[in-house]
Write an enzyme that holds these catalytic residues in place. Structure first.
Site, PDB file in Angstrom:
ATOM      1  N   CYS A  74       0.799  -1.218   0.000  1.00 11.97           N
ATOM      2  CA  CYS A  74       0.000   0.000   0.000  1.00 11.97           C
ATOM      3  C   CYS A  74       0.839   1.279   0.000  1.00 11.97           C
ATOM      4  CB  CYS A  74      -0.942  -0.049   1.186  1.00 11.97           C
ATOM      5  SG  CYS A  74      -1.464   1.523   1.830  1.00 11.97           S
ATOM      6  N   CYS A  77       1.709   3.543   4.990  1.00 13.16           N
ATOM      7  CA  CYS A  77       2.505   3.507   6.230  1.00 13.16           C
ATOM      8  C   CYS A  77       3.954   3.135   5.919  1.00 13.16           C
ATOM      9  CB  CYS A  77       1.943   2.461   7.191  1.00 13.16           C
ATOM     10  SG  CYS A  77       0.342   2.910   7.855  1.00 13.16           S
ATOM     11  N   CYS A 152      -8.130  -0.108   7.537  1.00 12.15           N
ATOM     12  CA  CYS A 152      -6.831   0.554   7.633  1.00 12.15           C
ATOM     13  C   CYS A 152      -6.517   0.821   9.102  1.00 12.15           C
ATOM     14  CB  CYS A 152      -6.871   1.856   6.833  1.00 12.15           C
ATOM     15  SG  CYS A 152      -5.418   2.871   7.081  1.00 12.15           S
ATOM     16  N   GLN A 275      -5.765  19.666   9.859  1.00 14.53           N
ATOM     17  CA  GLN A 275      -4.743  18.719  10.316  1.00 14.53           C
ATOM     18  C   GLN A 275      -5.367  17.339  10.464  1.00 14.53           C
ATOM     19  OE1 GLN A 275      -1.663  19.207  10.438  1.00 14.53           O
ATOM     20  NE2 GLN A 275      -1.238  21.350  10.902  1.00 14.53           N
ATOM     21  N   TYR A 304      -0.638  31.273   6.134  1.00 13.76           N
ATOM     22  CA  TYR A 304      -1.002  29.926   5.694  1.00 13.76           C
ATOM     23  C   TYR A 304      -1.988  29.343   6.707  1.00 13.76           C
ATOM     24  CZ  TYR A 304       3.481  30.659   3.303  1.00 13.76           C
ATOM     25  OH  TYR A 304       4.506  31.173   2.576  1.00 13.76           O
ATOM     26  N   GLU A 327      -4.673  33.332   3.932  1.00 12.42           N
ATOM     27  CA  GLU A 327      -4.784  31.994   3.342  1.00 12.42           C
ATOM     28  C   GLU A 327      -5.239  32.124   1.890  1.00 12.42           C
ATOM     29  OE1 GLU A 327      -4.618  28.534   4.069  1.00 12.42           O
ATOM     30  OE2 GLU A 327      -5.500  28.343   2.071  1.00 12.42           O
ATOM     31  N   ASP A 375       2.669  28.351   8.980  1.00 13.74           N
ATOM     32  CA  ASP A 375       2.446  26.908   8.883  1.00 13.74           C
ATOM     33  C   ASP A 375       2.281  26.552   7.407  1.00 13.74           C
ATOM     34  OD1 ASP A 375       1.756  24.304   9.312  1.00 13.74           O
ATOM     35  OD2 ASP A 375      -0.220  24.712  10.148  1.00 13.74           O
ATOM     36  N   CYS A 402       5.589  20.780   8.379  1.00 17.02           N
ATOM     37  CA  CYS A 402       5.350  19.341   8.193  1.00 17.02           C
ATOM     38  C   CYS A 402       6.464  18.728   7.350  1.00 17.02           C
ATOM     39  CB  CYS A 402       3.987  19.100   7.558  1.00 17.02           C
ATOM     40  SG  CYS A 402       3.795  19.927   5.978  1.00 17.02           S
TER      41      CYS A 402
HETATM   42  N1  SAH Z   1      -2.445  26.480   9.591  1.00 13.85           N
HETATM   43  C1  SAH Z   1      -3.474  25.630   9.047  1.00 13.85           C
HETATM   44  C2  SAH Z   1      -3.205  25.155   7.610  1.00 13.85           C
HETATM   45  C3  SAH Z   1      -1.818  24.684   7.274  1.00 13.85           C
HETATM   46  S1  SAH Z   1      -1.656  23.871   5.719  1.00 13.85           S
HETATM   47  C4  SAH Z   1      -3.745  24.474   9.968  1.00 13.85           C
HETATM   48  O1  SAH Z   1      -2.936  24.155  10.819  1.00 13.85           O
HETATM   49  O2  SAH Z   1      -4.809  23.867   9.844  1.00 13.85           O
HETATM   50  C5  SAH Z   1      -1.034  25.085   4.679  1.00 13.85           C
HETATM   51  C6  SAH Z   1      -2.068  26.028   4.138  1.00 13.85           C
HETATM   52  O3  SAH Z   1      -1.378  26.998   3.341  1.00 13.85           O
HETATM   53  C7  SAH Z   1      -3.128  25.428   3.225  1.00 13.85           C
HETATM   54  O4  SAH Z   1      -4.404  25.743   3.733  1.00 13.85           O
HETATM   55  C8  SAH Z   1      -2.880  26.106   1.850  1.00 13.85           C
HETATM   56  O5  SAH Z   1      -4.089  26.365   1.147  1.00 13.85           O
HETATM   57  C9  SAH Z   1      -2.212  27.386   2.263  1.00 13.85           C
HETATM   58  N2  SAH Z   1      -1.319  28.030   1.278  1.00 13.85           N
HETATM   59  C10 SAH Z   1      -0.505  27.448   0.378  1.00 13.85           C
HETATM   60  N3  SAH Z   1       0.212  28.379  -0.286  1.00 13.85           N
HETATM   61  C11 SAH Z   1      -0.159  29.589   0.194  1.00 13.85           C
HETATM   62  C12 SAH Z   1       0.237  30.936  -0.081  1.00 13.85           C
HETATM   63  N4  SAH Z   1       1.157  31.211  -1.001  1.00 13.85           N
HETATM   64  N5  SAH Z   1      -0.339  31.926   0.628  1.00 13.85           N
HETATM   65  C13 SAH Z   1      -1.270  31.659   1.585  1.00 13.85           C
HETATM   66  N6  SAH Z   1      -1.681  30.413   1.884  1.00 13.85           N
HETATM   67  C14 SAH Z   1      -1.141  29.382   1.203  1.00 13.85           C
END
Ligand code: SAH
Length: 452
Positions: A74, A77, A152, A275, A304, A327, A375, A402
């Site tokens: 798969c 994992c 799963c 998340q 983000y 965002e 993030d 991440c």
């Molecule tokens: N902080 C949030 C999301 C993190 S994931 C949480 O913890 O739930 C990263 C996010 O960045 C996604 O939602 C994606 O749509 C956004 N993203 C990606 N490129 C971007 C950019 N250039 N400017 C603003 N947001 C962006």
């Protein structure tokens, strides 16, 4: 089998692949634990530098039998062949190797006893078996072949229960799954979003516009599984690795589910990022506020920000004066605004824009944030965004990543601009898979005697 060579795996690399040295070069392979000896055959062409394990000849004491029957095939994992304690040790080691240059790296915080069935976002692809029965699962890691998965180990169990109903319905009504090549059939994927309490969003992704049984299927799902709070039909007939198309039709419920994080209710729609591990997300967000010392005098940018989970939990836990989320995805921004309104926040705003463009414009308008939370996706923070950050000179940065490899790249840039990592903490947001989340808190250290 062609010629094989005996090698010993020395470590895992930044992608958690097993590495070994051979003929003064470094090769990578899959599934070997550090210390294990194996016979491998070398791969060529586009796989140059990689090897295939033919036989493990010296087995590590850390190796265990995987709990999943389709583990090897798969590819979802990567750590089911070793204990969870050892997985955490290996994740710590990889993070230390990548990030120790920037400060002390803590041991990876794990999930303890319950490290299975955590994934709140589940994606299943549908196909027809050779015997003509509907199957569902994941594509094999290296091909376009479906690996049937009925149970799963890392997904929430609600998803496998509902999939059983969907498969049976399609078999009973003789509805073949969508076939990308012939462009015929009906459903191709099912996407789930599942809250902590089990409230479930089911998104049926259909490859054809006409699906007369849609209401009947939605009724059947809801009747059999009362935890399903909404069912959506999404249309996607493109040959693409993206699961969702742009068009949605709500078949049942409000079109989203809500989940609670740090005491705040969030609205999550099928298209928004959330998340995948709610318990660990709560832990990392709480620690981020505590360890950064964020307080009521701070004005904060959450870049983000997705559906605004960090912005809102941080606003609640710290009492920060002002919080702006930025965002790119409009669906996520809509979710964020709605949740903020429902939670009664009045000092929060969410902006639908590129993070770098927004910050550059903010500098132009003479705005200042005392703290920037970022993030970003796996590719890391964009260059234009980081350049704007250092131009604005916030006192504090909270970087949640991440991907430790792109975090290392971005920390190198920030270290050259007077930002020092006060704390680097890995969290196991994705147990048993080749991923790790890292919280890094940085503060700006002007050189002694300098004005800034
Ligand atoms: N902080 C949030 C999301 C993190 S994931 C949480 O913890 O739930 C990263 C996010 O960045 C996604 O939602 C994606 O749509 C956004 N993203 C990606 N490129 C971007 C950019 N250039 N400017 C603003 N947001 C962006």
């Amino acid at each position: 089998m062609g010629k094989t060579y005996t090698i010993r795996c020395t470590a895992l690399n930044e992608n958690f692949a097993s590495v070994f040295s051979f003929n003064n070069a470094t090769f990578e392979t899959k599934g070997l634990l550090p210390g294990e000896k194996a016979e491998v055959s070398l791969l060529y062409g586009k796989d140059k530098g990689r090897a295939k394990v033919e036989k493990i000849t010296e087995i590590s004491e850390e190796r265990i039998n995987p709990v999943c029957p389709v583990y090897e095939k798969c590819g979802g994992c990567s750590f089911l062949h070793t204990s969870y304690e050892n997985e955490l040790r290996l994740k710590t080691e990889v993070c230390k190797k990548l990030l120790s240059d920037f400060g002390e790296v803590a041991d990876c915080t794990g999930m303890g006893e319950n490290s299975f069935h955590y994934r709140n976002k589940v994606h299943a692809t549908l196909s027809l078996s050779k015997k003509g029965k509907v199957t569902s699962g994941l594509y094999e890691e290296t091909s376009h072949q479906l690996v049937p998965v009925t149970e799963c180990q890392i997904e929430r169990t609600e998803a496998s229960e509902v999939m059983k109903t969907i498969r049976k319905f399609m078999d009973d009504f003789r509805l073949p799954p969508y076939n990308e090549d012939t462009r015929r059939g009906t459903l191709r994927h099912v996407l789930f979003r599942i809250s902590k309490t089990g409230e479930t969003l089911v998104c049926l992704v259909c490859g054809t516009k006409i699906f007369p049984e849609k209401h009947r299927l939605a009724d059947e799902i809801v009747k059999k599984h009362p935890f399903v709070k909404t069912v959506i039909l999404n249309f996607n007939n493109k040959k693409t690795s993206f699961v969702l198309g742009d068009k949605d039709e709500i078949l049942y419920g409000p079109g989203y589910v809500t989940d609670e994080l740090c005491g705040i209710r969030f609205r999550i729609s099928a298209h928004s990022f959330y998340q995948v591990n709610t318990e660990m997300a709560e832990k990392i967000y709480t620690d981020a506020v505590k360890l950064s010392g964020l307080g009521k005098d701070d004005t904060v940018l959450d870049a983000y920000c997705g559906i605004g989970t960090i912005a809102m939990t941080a606003a609640k836990l710290s009492g920060a004066k002002e919080m702006t989320g930025v965002e790119l995805n409009p669906a996520a921004v809509r979710d964020a605004r709605e949740s903020a309104k429902n939670a009664g926040f009045t000092n929060l705003r969410f902006i639908d824009e590129d993070a770098g463009d927004f910050l550059s414009a903010a500098i132009g308008a003479d705005l200042h944030y005392s703290c920037i939370i970022m993030d970003p996706p796996r590719s890391g923070a964009g260059e234009n965004f980081l350049s704007a950050v250092v131009k604005m000179k916030p006192e504090k940065l909270i970087y949640i990543s991440c991907n430790p490899a792109t975090l290392a790249r971005d920390l190198r840039f920030l270290a050259g601009k007077k930002y020092k990592a006060e704390c680097i903490r890995p969290y196991d947001m994705f147990p048993h898979t080749a991923n790790v989340e890292v919280l890094c808190i940085l503060s700006r250290k002007p050189a002694a005697g300098s004005k800034n």
